[in-house]
Each structure stands twice: as structure tokens, then as C-alpha cells.
Design a protein around this motif. Structure first.
Motif, PDB file in Angstrom:
ATOM      1  N   THR A   1       1.042   4.483   6.107  1.00 31.05           N
ATOM      2  CA  THR A   1      -0.208   4.918   6.728  1.00 31.05           C
ATOM      3  C   THR A   1      -0.799   3.731   7.465  1.00 31.05           C
ATOM      4  O   THR A   1      -0.925   2.644   6.892  1.00 31.05           O
ATOM      5  N   GLY A   2      -1.137   3.953   8.735  1.00 27.11           N
ATOM      6  CA  GLY A   2      -1.715   2.873   9.531  1.00 27.11           C
ATOM      7  C   GLY A   2      -1.797   3.289  10.986  1.00 27.11           C
ATOM      8  O   GLY A   2      -1.853   4.485  11.303  1.00 27.11           O
TER       9      GLY A   2
ATOM     10  N   GLU B   1       1.711   8.385   8.618  1.00 28.30           N
ATOM     11  CA  GLU B   1       0.338   8.907   8.782  1.00 28.30           C
ATOM     12  C   GLU B   1      -0.383   7.938   9.701  1.00 28.30           C
ATOM     13  O   GLU B   1      -0.661   6.809   9.302  1.00 28.30           O
TER      14      GLU B   1
ATOM     15  N   GLY C   1      -2.822   7.208  13.624  1.00 27.13           N
ATOM     16  CA  GLY C   1      -4.193   7.260  14.120  1.00 27.13           C
ATOM     17  C   GLY C   1      -4.672   8.643  14.549  1.00 27.13           C
ATOM     18  O   GLY C   1      -3.916   9.618  14.541  1.00 27.13           O
TER      19      GLY C   1
HETATM   20  P1  NAD Z   1      -2.058  -1.233  10.708  1.00 19.24           P
HETATM   21  O1  NAD Z   1      -1.031  -0.377  11.319  1.00 19.24           O
HETATM   22  O2  NAD Z   1      -2.453  -2.488  11.400  1.00 19.24           O
HETATM   23  O3  NAD Z   1      -1.615  -1.700   9.244  1.00 19.24           O
HETATM   24  C1  NAD Z   1      -1.299  -0.779   8.224  1.00 19.24           C
HETATM   25  C2  NAD Z   1      -0.358  -1.436   7.237  1.00 19.24           C
HETATM   26  O4  NAD Z   1       0.869  -1.715   7.891  1.00 19.24           O
HETATM   27  C3  NAD Z   1      -0.859  -2.775   6.695  1.00 19.24           C
HETATM   28  O5  NAD Z   1      -0.467  -2.908   5.355  1.00 19.24           O
HETATM   29  C4  NAD Z   1      -0.132  -3.776   7.574  1.00 19.24           C
HETATM   30  O6  NAD Z   1       0.043  -5.039   6.976  1.00 19.24           O
HETATM   31  C5  NAD Z   1       1.208  -3.083   7.746  1.00 19.24           C
HETATM   32  N1  NAD Z   1       1.969  -3.492   8.934  1.00 19.24           N
HETATM   33  C6  NAD Z   1       1.480  -3.980  10.111  1.00 19.24           C
HETATM   34  N2  NAD Z   1       2.505  -4.254  10.950  1.00 19.24           N
HETATM   35  C7  NAD Z   1       3.648  -3.917  10.302  1.00 19.24           C
HETATM   36  C8  NAD Z   1       5.035  -3.965  10.643  1.00 19.24           C
HETATM   37  N3  NAD Z   1       5.442  -4.401  11.818  1.00 19.24           N
HETATM   38  N4  NAD Z   1       5.926  -3.516   9.743  1.00 19.24           N
HETATM   39  C9  NAD Z   1       5.526  -3.043   8.548  1.00 19.24           C
HETATM   40  N5  NAD Z   1       4.236  -3.003   8.160  1.00 19.24           N
HETATM   41  C10 NAD Z   1       3.302  -3.425   9.024  1.00 19.24           C
HETATM   42  O7  NAD Z   1      -3.316  -0.304  10.451  1.00 19.24           O
HETATM   43  P2  NAD Z   1      -4.725  -0.716   9.871  1.00 19.24           P
HETATM   44  O8  NAD Z   1      -5.472  -1.436  10.935  1.00 19.24           O
HETATM   45  O9  NAD Z   1      -4.542  -1.341   8.532  1.00 19.24           O
HETATM   46  O10 NAD Z   1      -5.387   0.714   9.617  1.00 19.24           O
HETATM   47  C11 NAD Z   1      -6.076   1.424  10.587  1.00 19.24           C
HETATM   48  C12 NAD Z   1      -5.219   2.512  11.162  1.00 19.24           C
HETATM   49  O11 NAD Z   1      -4.738   3.340  10.125  1.00 19.24           O
HETATM   50  C13 NAD Z   1      -5.980   3.431  12.096  1.00 19.24           C
HETATM   51  O12 NAD Z   1      -5.188   3.687  13.231  1.00 19.24           O
HETATM   52  C14 NAD Z   1      -6.165   4.702  11.291  1.00 19.24           C
HETATM   53  O13 NAD Z   1      -6.290   5.885  12.029  1.00 19.24           O
HETATM   54  C15 NAD Z   1      -4.910   4.711  10.490  1.00 19.24           C
HETATM   55  N6  NAD Z   1      -5.053   5.544   9.316  1.00 19.24           N
HETATM   56  C16 NAD Z   1      -4.415   6.750   9.294  1.00 19.24           C
HETATM   57  C17 NAD Z   1      -4.559   7.592   8.194  1.00 19.24           C
HETATM   58  C18 NAD Z   1      -3.875   8.920   8.142  1.00 19.24           C
HETATM   59  O14 NAD Z   1      -3.842   9.504   7.079  1.00 19.24           O
HETATM   60  N7  NAD Z   1      -3.296   9.404   9.216  1.00 19.24           N
HETATM   61  C19 NAD Z   1      -5.354   7.191   7.123  1.00 19.24           C
HETATM   62  C20 NAD Z   1      -5.995   5.959   7.187  1.00 19.24           C
HETATM   63  C21 NAD Z   1      -5.837   5.131   8.286  1.00 19.24           C
END
Ligand code: NAD
Length: 480
Positions: free
Chosen positions: A225-226, A248, A250
Motif C-alpha cells: 500500500t502506497g 493499493e 493513490g
Molecule cells: P510511498 O509509496 O512513498 O511508500 C509506501 C511504502 O513503500 C513505504 O514503506 C516506503 O518505504 C515503501 N517504498 C518506497 N519506495 C519503494 C520501492 N522502490 N520499493 C519497495 N518499497 C518502497 O507512499 P507513502 O507516501 O508512504 O503513502 C502515501 C500514498 O499511499 C498515497 O498515494 C496514498 O493514496 C497511498 N495510500 C493508499 C491506500 C489504499 O488503500 N489504496 C491507503 C493508504 C495510502
């Protein structure tokens, strides 16, 4: 200053490189801890521990796994207040929110999957056609769970609980910005009797630790999720190894408000769906589409209610909005307000950094912000901002509302407000989103599929969907 450690094979260990990252308290802007920045050697140690533990864990009965998951839930629940304080300190969110939403939901995630695994059909028989087919859902082995900073333990446990319930061993990584509750979870798991190596928590940046997890050849699946960009990177790494992927990502969620809705309920809920957790929830509605006959009435009432929200110290009971997650994120969100003005938008309220006096003087606070006068296709209305910023867009027909709602690359969630059930359902059906709420928001039955369409993700979490993701169906066909 506290130094956090990885939880590998049931032990707390330092990263092999001895590299650490600063952990900030967003409400004060102060560094309060150091968290490991683990490398591929640390991830490999965790994977080996998990692979070793899998032999025994996968033979535990569902009932025995369920008991341990309940014990983990009990452990968190007993320390709910303490965990809420940790979560609020790490994220900047109001303590009251962490107490009422984040930590209770983490408890519920463990309890829900502890119970749900007992109802999940792991073995079925299909007869006829001269053969007997025995279909078994087998755990995958070692799986990776990577979560973001906005709902730290809530989303980490939402992945770990089904993975463990289905008989897998986990290498998990919380966000490096919010590692603390995941760090504390290790102790709870040991106390709950989770065998060594079944859950390993490795801390660090996405670039170092995250990519070491997604590229590890013995990890069979990644639940992530991210952000959408990170999801893309992970897909590129994991796809050639044929890993299962659950992504999951953005959102840019539309709230569609029809003139025939219950205005007061809609208004109260729209305040929440816009600014809860400083707007840092993937399910927050960020584009508010309002039927033109009530546009002015809604705009004025919404601005007035927003102006009464209190931005302040997360520890204060009356605080509605706490701090944003980081200085960089605050600057990004303020940058979107500047962009909106450049694109011809009018800031109706907010738009500025908020100064909170006392211990929070160095914190990353921002006023809740409402903008109107923008076209639906401008960048402000197309890109995810993920902060306390919403835009208002008038519409004059059902068809126009649906077109605007579907006009972004995202498709995570939507809200429809109307007193006409047929119309609301008709609109809901046409919206490209994994979940559409009618006359409510954030109401969740954990048995239902959860996830996004288009660039908001791949696959679904929740209920049977999550347990199936963490399993491989195998069919043994015997001639009769
Ligand atoms: P992010 O993508 O920057 O990071 C998320 C996680 O991924 C962190 O643990 C990070 O360290 C890790 N990560 C980053 N780069 C990586 C890589 N290259 N390989 C593997 N792992 C990596 O996101 P964020 O800033 O932590 O969270 C915000 C985002 O998350 C927003 O876009 C939001 O919409 C999304 N989000 C989505 C949901 C959903 O259910 N769809 C829920 C919550 C947040």
C-alpha cells in the motif's frame, strides 16, 4: 534518543550496516528516534528466518493460528492508550483519532482474520465426470508486506493478519517515517506466542529495504500500500519473478452531492471525508462535485464549518487537524495551493501554513483549504494531493457528474449523496471506483473486497479476497 531495531527470528537486532534514519515528530519538527535503514543482507536474514519458520507454521491448524492472532489482538488492546500515543507522535495525527480509529482498527484486523480463517474454505471436493477433484488452498510461503505512513499500524496489520492467518510467514516493512508501532508489535507477537521467524519486521527506506524485499527471489508475493509511482516501480521489479502482487495505490476521490440529499448529514460527513487525518487518508474525498442548484448554499456552509475546525497540538482533546507527516509533504501540499491559484482557482479558505504556539512551534501544520473555480481537467483536479485540500466543482446533470468523477487516472473510492435511492445507485454503478459510499463515508464491513480500479491499484484486500491472495489453490484430480 531511542534507537529502534529490526525484529528478525523473534529477536531485536541492529541493521548489519549500522545505518540509521532519523524519525521526526511532525507536531514538533524534532527528531525523537533513530530507525534502522536495513539493506539486502538484513532482508535476506529475515527471509531465511521466515522460510525456516514456514515448515512448522504452515502445519499449524487454522484454530491454533487463530488463537495466536487473537492473543496479538489482546496484547495491542491492553496497551491501546500507549499505542495511540506512539501513533500520534509518529504521524502528527490527533491522539483522539489514533485512540478511536487507528489502534482499535489494528486490533480488529487481527481479530477479524483470526475468526475469518475459521470460516474460509481451504479444502473442497468436486465430483462427477468420472473423477474426483480435491482443491486445497495452500499458503504461499514467505510473503512481503509493505505499508505507508498515513495509517501505520492499521494498514500494516491489515496485510500481516491475513497473511499469517492463511499460514504464511512474513517479512514486513512499515514506512520509515512511522516505524514505531510496528517496532512495538514485535514484543506483542513474542508475548502472544507467535513462533520465531513467522513475522519479521525489517525497517528502512523504500529504496534500500523496500526494494530488497520486492526483489528477493524467495518472496512469493508482495502486498503493498502506497503511492501509484511506487506501485509502478514494484511491479517492474516483481513481475519478472512472477510474484503475486496486491497493490493499493493513490486516489483522487470524487464526492458527488445532489440537491436532494439530507443537507446537514451530508455537510457533517463531508467535513470528515475532507479533513480527517489532515486529509491524509487514501479514501478522503478531494474533489467535491456539487449540483449547481445548491452550489452556493453548500459552498458557504462548508466554508463556515471548515473555519471552525481547530488545527493544533495532536495531544489536545479539541484538536481536529494535527500536523502533516513531514516538512517535505507540507511543502508539496502548499505547492498544490500555489498551483491551483496559477491555474485560476480561488482559495475560499485556508491555503497557508498554520503556526501552533508552544511545544508545536516547529510542527508541520496547515489550514484546511477549500478551492473553487478550477476546471475538472487541470492538474490540481487530476493529481493526488493527499493533504487538507479539497476543490469544489459544480455540475448540472447526473451524466456530467459521472463524467467528471471518472475523469482522472484514479478509481479508489467515491461518495454519492442523494435522497433518491434509484438515482444514487444508478450513479454509483457508473463510477469507476473500488468502493462507492451512498449517504455515508468510511463505513467498512471487513468481509467486503477493498481496493482500487485504474491506477489506484491491482487486486483486492479484505475478507476472502485477502485470504485467497495469500494462498495458492491446488487441485488433485483422481480417476474414479
Ligand atoms: P510511498 O509509496 O512513498 O511508500 C509506501 C511504502 O513503500 C513505504 O514503506 C516506503 O518505504 C515503501 N517504498 C518506497 N519506495 C519503494 C520501492 N522502490 N520499493 C519497495 N518499497 C518502497 O507512499 P507513502 O507516501 O508512504 O503513502 C502515501 C500514498 O499511499 C498515497 O498515494 C496514498 O493514496 C497511498 N495510500 C493508499 C491506500 C489504499 O488503500 N489504496 C491507503 C493508504 C495510502
Amino acid at each position: 534518543m531511542e534507537t529502534l531495531a529490526n525484529y528478525i527470528n523473534g529477536e531485536f537486532t541492529a541493521p548489519s550496516s549500522r545505518n540509521y534514519l532519523d524519525v521526526f515528530e511532525p507536531a514538533t519538527g524534532q527528531i525523537y528516534a533513530q530507525t534502522p535503514d536495513s539493506n539486502s543482507a538484513d532482508v535476506d536474514t529475515a527471509v531465511q528466518a521466515a522460510a525456516h519458520a514456514f515448515g512448522a507454521w504452515s502445519t499449524f491448524s487454522a484454530n491454533d493460528r487463530s488463537k495466536i492472532l487473537h492473543a496479538i489482538a489482546d496484547g495491542i488492546e491492553k496497551r491501546l492508550d500507549e499505542f495511540a500515543e506512539f501513533e500520534s507522535r509518529d504521524t502528527g495525527k490527533p491522539l483522539a483519532l489514533a485512540k478511536s480509529v487507528d489502534i482499535p482498527r489494528a486490533v480488529t484486523n487481527f481479530r477479524f482474520f483470526a475468526d475469518h480463517i475459521l470460516e474460509f474454505e481451504t479444502e473442497s471436493i468436486l465430483g462427477g465426470n468420472g473423477s474426483k477433484n480435491k482443491i486445497v488452498q495452500k499458503p504461499l510461503g514467505v510473503v512481503g508486506c509493505i505499508s505507508p505512513w498515513n495509517l501505520p499500524l492499521y494498514l500494516f496489520s491489515w496485510k500481516i493478519a491475513p497473511a499469517l492467518a492463511a499460514g504464511n510467514c512474513v517479512v514486513g516493512k512499515p514506512s520509515e517515517l512511522t516505524p514505531y508501532t510496528a517496532f512495538k508489535l514485535g514484543t506483542i507477537c513474542t508475548e502472544a506466542g507467535l513462533p520465531k521467524g513467522v513475522l519479521n519486521i525489517v525497517h528502512g527506506s523504500g529504496q534500500n529495504t523496500g526494494s530488497a524485499i520486492t526483489s528477493h527471489s524467495e518472496i512469493k508475493a508482495i502486498s503493498f500500500t502506497g503511492g501509484t509511482k511506487t506501485g509502478e516501480t514494484i511491479s517492474r521489479t516483481a513481475a519478472p519473478q512472477f510474484k503475486k502482487l496486491s497493490l493499493e495505490l493513490g486516489g483522487k476521490n470524487p464526492n458527488i452531492i445532489f440537491a436532494d440529499c439530507d443537507f446537514d448529514t451530508m455537510l457533517a460527513t463531508t467535513i470528515k471525508s475532507s479533513f480527517s487525518n489532515q486529509g491524509e487518508i487514501c479514501l478522503c474525498g478531494s474533489r467535491i462535485l456539487v449540483e449547481d442548484s445548491i452550489y452556493e448554499r453548500f459552498r458557504d456552509a462548508f466554508v463556515e464549518k471548515t473555519n471552525s475546525l481547530i488545527v493544533g497540538d495532536p495531544n489536545e482533546n479539541n484538536t481536529d487537524l494535527g500536523a502533516l507527516i513531514s516538512k517535505g509533504h507540507l511543502e508539496k501540499v502548499l505547492g498544490y495551493v500555489a498551483l491551483a491559484e496559477k491555474e485560476g482557482g480561488t482559495v475560499l479558505t485556508g491555503g497557508e501554513k498554520t503556526l501552533v504556539n508552544g511545544r508545536c512551534a516547529g510542527g508541520y501544520f496547515m489550514e484546511p483549504t477549500i478551492i473553487d473555480g478550477l476546471s475538472a481537467d487541470c492538474r490540481t483536479n487530476q493529481e493526488e494531493i493527499f493533504g487538507p485540500v479539497v476543490t469544489l466543482i459544480p455540475f448540472s446533470s447526473e451524466a456530467e457528474a459521472v463524467t467528471i468523477a471518472n475523469s482522472t487516472q484514479y478509481g479508489l473510492a467515491a461518495t454519492v449523496w442523494s435522497g433518491a435511492p434509484e438515482k444514487a445507485n444508478r450513479v454509483a454503478e457508473q463510477i469507476d471506483a473500488g468502493i462507492v459510499w451512498i449517504n455515508c463515508w468510511m463505513v467498512r464491513d471487513l468481509r467486503t473486497p477493498f481496493g482500487g480500479m485504474k491506477n489506484s491499484g491491482l487486486g483486492r484486500e479484505g475478507g476472502d479476497e485477502a485470504l485467497r491472495f495469500f494462498a495458492e489453490p491446488k487441485n488433485v484430480c483422481t480417476a474414479e
